[in-house]
Design a protein around this motif. Structure first.
Motif, PDB file in Angstrom:
ATOM      1  N   SER A 233      -0.678   0.503  -0.756  1.00 35.30           N
ATOM      2  CA  SER A 233      -0.969   1.922  -1.004  1.00 35.30           C
ATOM      3  C   SER A 233      -0.060   2.478  -2.092  1.00 35.30           C
TER       4      SER A 233
ATOM      5  N   SER B  59      -1.520   1.320  -5.389  1.00 36.45           N
ATOM      6  CA  SER B  59      -2.695   2.096  -5.819  1.00 36.45           C
ATOM      7  C   SER B  59      -2.291   3.482  -6.300  1.00 36.45           C
TER       8      SER B  59
ATOM      9  N   THR C 266      -0.998   3.056  -9.791  1.00 42.49           N
ATOM     10  CA  THR C 266      -2.105   2.807 -10.710  1.00 42.49           C
ATOM     11  C   THR C 266      -2.804   4.111 -11.066  1.00 42.49           C
ATOM     12  N   GLU C 267      -3.050   4.958 -10.082  1.00 43.63           N
ATOM     13  CA  GLU C 267      -3.683   6.256 -10.344  1.00 43.63           C
ATOM     14  C   GLU C 267      -2.787   7.135 -11.207  1.00 43.63           C
TER      15      GLU C 267
END
Length: 174
Positions: free
Chosen positions: A158, A161, A164-165
């Motif tokens: 998590s 991610s 990455t966002e």
């Protein structure tokens, strides 16, 4: 790799808006879709859901219905959009800061990927030990360790991610 159809309208808009030759337009759009980021979706005039993809490096936005590229837009450079409000020195400083943030995020992402791989290795080793074990007590102990490692793995995934966002968000404005 997902296969996309390219509509005649998308080819026309690529020629018109991006300046790509007609014979290269379809291949160009398919290449962009390979590395484009999914941004979101919207309803078009007919009520169908259109997916929006951005190719940050080429500053191109692609609209896709199902698996057909419908149209293409050049993305405006956000820093140039405020050209009347910000002096060039400020834009340069913002770009430098954004690029520094992107480098830091990439370093953190690499470190998280290493940690994820190490967790996967530990889990695999414990699963191997579990398969070899005969005692119910040992199997239960190994199962507990595996569940703890899997929860840690989920937390790391998590975080990855989120990074990455975050990187996509910063990269869109450079």
């Amino acid at each position: 790799m997902k296969h996309y159809e390219v509509t005649k309208h998308a080819v026309d808009r690529t020629v018109e808006r991006l300046g790509i030759k007609r014979e290269h337009a379809k291949g160009h759009l398919l290449n962009l879709m390979q590395t484009a980021y999914y941004v979101g979706q919207q309803s078009n005039a007919n009520g169908r859901i259109t997916k929006i993809f951005d190719h940050i490096n080429s500053r191109t936005r692609l609209l896709v219905n199902d698996s057909a590229i419908v149209t293409v837009y050049p993305m405006a450079d956000p820093l140039d959009a405020t050209s009347n409000e910000l002096p060039d020195e400020m834009k340069t400083a913002l770009r430098r800061k954004a690029n520094a943030m992107i480098r830091r995020i990439k370093r953190e992402r690499r470190a998280l990927n290493v940690q994820l791989a190490e967790k996967n290795l530990e889990i695999a080793q414990l699963e191997l030990n579990r398969a070899k074990a005969r005692s119910n007590k040992v199997i239960a102990s190994i199962d507990e360790k595996i569940s703890v490692l899997k929860s840690e793995h989920g937390e790391l995934a998590s975080k990855l991610s989120e990074l990455t966002e975050k990187e996509k968000g910063v990269a869109a404005y450079v």
